[in-house]
Enzyme design. Structure first.
Site, short mmCIF file in Angstrom:
data_model
loop_
_atom_site.label_atom_id
_atom_site.label_comp_id
_atom_site.label_asym_id
_atom_site.label_seq_id
_atom_site.Cartn_x
_atom_site.Cartn_y
_atom_site.Cartn_z
N ASP A 1 -2.01 5.98 -6.25
CA ASP A 1 -2.00 5.15 -5.04
C ASP A 1 -2.39 3.70 -5.39
OD1 ASP A 1 -2.67 4.17 -2.47
OD2 ASP A 1 -4.86 4.53 -2.88
N ASP B 1 0.83 -1.29 0.14
CA ASP B 1 0.17 -0.01 0.03
C ASP B 1 0.85 1.30 -0.23
OD1 ASP B 1 -2.25 1.74 0.36
OD2 ASP B 1 -2.71 1.15 2.15
#
Length: 490
Positions: free
Chosen positions: A370, A173
């Protein structure tokens, strides 16, 4: 007078710095989408797991310590989630709806975190640590997989924790910093694909004291018997609480000692089968920061694929990569912001104010890239311009009903392939990244319904999601503040 006004308007529109001028570019104006291949992939996701080769079975963990990780190119394998974990959904539409619901929660979490940071709140401890809480009853390589089959948009890595290394799946992440895994004994642990990590079985497990720089770098921490406790809370109400420790982290054939990770004894949330999270953000506690990586890159395989790709550290950008400025927000160091000048559809730049993509003086706005967000979010003014241009270029396609957050969908069940307007991102210096059609017109069921995979947001923050990144080597040159894109090389 009318002629003068017309001239002034023309000069303003094409010279004003707040607009990207709408002009034809020298690029391919249309792109082909292979409809039937896309539909077949949605069905392939539901192949019985017994017929698949489990990546974990072939995962090798050799104890080769990396003494100076910053000087080495470290590589880990990347592959899709369906190749390793049994699918819980019975059809592709329910899987899509679950993924989109979770994606919306994640986006709200990111926006909330940024809003709190901009307003001077250093952490959003939605569930503060209770220091009296009884937490107990008393080159780097490893597989990364797509979380699609579990209703999630994240990608996963096969990581070894401890000595000897215990292999577990971890979410990777770029929007998080703190690394953590679920640990025994569990006061409260959610279901994961692998056995819960046993600290007692690892010779390299070492609790951190409260005065260490790692403990003091946490947003939320507490001290008990001079050992550091951590908490990470997420915007959907998920959280992890436990001991902050150092451990050996092994990725494929290489390992790194003394990595600060959370050993979570109380964990709750939607981590969908993974044992924890490997943070790739820009903060001090992220994995790249802890190994002093000068760069890292990943290539996200198709969300419905069982093929493999890689996550690499210290390999640098590829020579032919399309580059953009890597920007940072002084209010929050986790997120990677990208310098974007504009977006084009069918070879024409959209008349979107450039300010839409910029970080303002207070830290609001801008565009981050992201790995954990699935669908790209744009400010409403930008999204409307993009959607309208795309709709205008697809008037020959039969439309379908809206699906969840997608307001532009088509019935392509009777088509083998379709030609759609090319969509491109534009960066400073005239650099341009055209996207393949499968990265913005995606199937939402197995019956031929495809939707335009962008969504509007009322927030000032825009996000480039992983659907748009699929099949592209995305590199973060931390030393030179650049983001690089090399398409179609996974």
């Amino acid at each position: 007078m009318a002629a003068v006004l017309k001239l002034l308007f023309t000069l303003f529109f094409f010279t004003s710095p707040i607009f990207v001028s709408s002009r034809t570019l020298t690029s391919k104006t249309t792109t082909l989408l292979d409809v039937q291949t896309s539909i077949l992939k949605t069905k392939h996701v539901f192949v019985t797991s017994a017929t698949k080769t489990t990546r974990a079975q072939s995962f090798s963990l050799q104890e080769t310590t990396v003494a100076e990780p910053a000087s080495s190119i470290l590589t880990m394998e990347l592959h899709s989630r369906p190749s390793a974990v049994k699918i819980k959904h019975t059809d592709y539409k329910s899987l899509t709806l679950s993924r989109l619901e979770r994606d919306s929660v994640r986006v709200n979490s990111i926006i909330t975190r940024l809003d709190l940071a901009v307003n001077g709140i250093s952490s959003f401890d939605l569930k503060p640590i209770d220091t009296e809480l009884q937490l107990t009853a008393e080159g780097l390589q490893g597989p990364i997989v797509s979380g699609t089959s579990q209703g999630s948009g994240e990608y996963f890595s096969r990581v070894g924790i401890g000595k000897p290394a215990s292999p577990v799946y971890m979410v990777i992440d770029t929007g998080s910093d703190v690394n953590w895994i679920q640990c025994a004994p569990c006061a409260d642990c959610y279901h994961q694909a692998d056995p819960i990590f046993e600290p007692a079985s690892s010779s390299s497990y070492s609790p951190l004291s409260c005065d260490t720089k790692q403990c003091q770098s946490l947003d939320v921490s507490a001290c008990r018997n001079n050992t550091c406790l951590y908490e990470v809370s997420y915007g959907d109400g998920s959280y992890t609480v436990g001991d902050f420790v150092t451990e050996t982290v092994t990725l494929g054939s290489a390992s790194v000692d003394n990595v600060a990770i959370g050993c979570g004894h109380n964990n709750e949330g939607l981590f969908v089968g993974a044992a924890g999270l490997l943070g790739l953000g820009g903060g001090k506690l992220s994995f790249p920061s802890q190994i002093n990586a000068t760069s890292f890159s990943y290539c996200l395989v198709d969300r419905d694929s069982d093929s493999a790709s890689t996550l690499e550290f210290n390999s640098g950008l590829l020579p032919n990569a399309v580059t953009a400025p890597l920007l940072r927000n002084r209010e929050v160091d986790t997120f990677y912001y990208i310098g974007l000048m504009g977006i084009s559809v069918g070879g024409e730049l959209l008349p979107i104010p450039e300010s839409v993509f910029n970080i303002d003086e207070s830290g609001n706005g801008g565009m981050i890239i992201d790995s954990g967000t699935a669908v790209t979010r744009l400010q409403t003014v930008a999204y409307n311009a993009l959607r309208d241009a795309f709709v205008n270029g697809t008037r020959d396609l039969p439309v379908s009903d809206e699906v969840a957050l997608f307001d532009t969908c088509y019935d392509l069940s009777q088509r083998n392939s379709v030609e759609v307007p090319t969509l491109s991102f534009h960066f400073p210096g005239g650099r341009m990244l055209p996207l393949p059609a499968k990265n913005y017109l995606i199937p939402v069921d197995s019956d031929g319904t495809f939707c335009f995979a962008f969504a509007p947001t009322a927030s000032a923050l825009s996000i480039i999601g992983n659907v748009q990144q699929q099949g592209t080597r995305v590199g973060f040159d931390l030393a030179n503040s650049l983001v690089g894109f090399e398409p179609e090389i996974c």
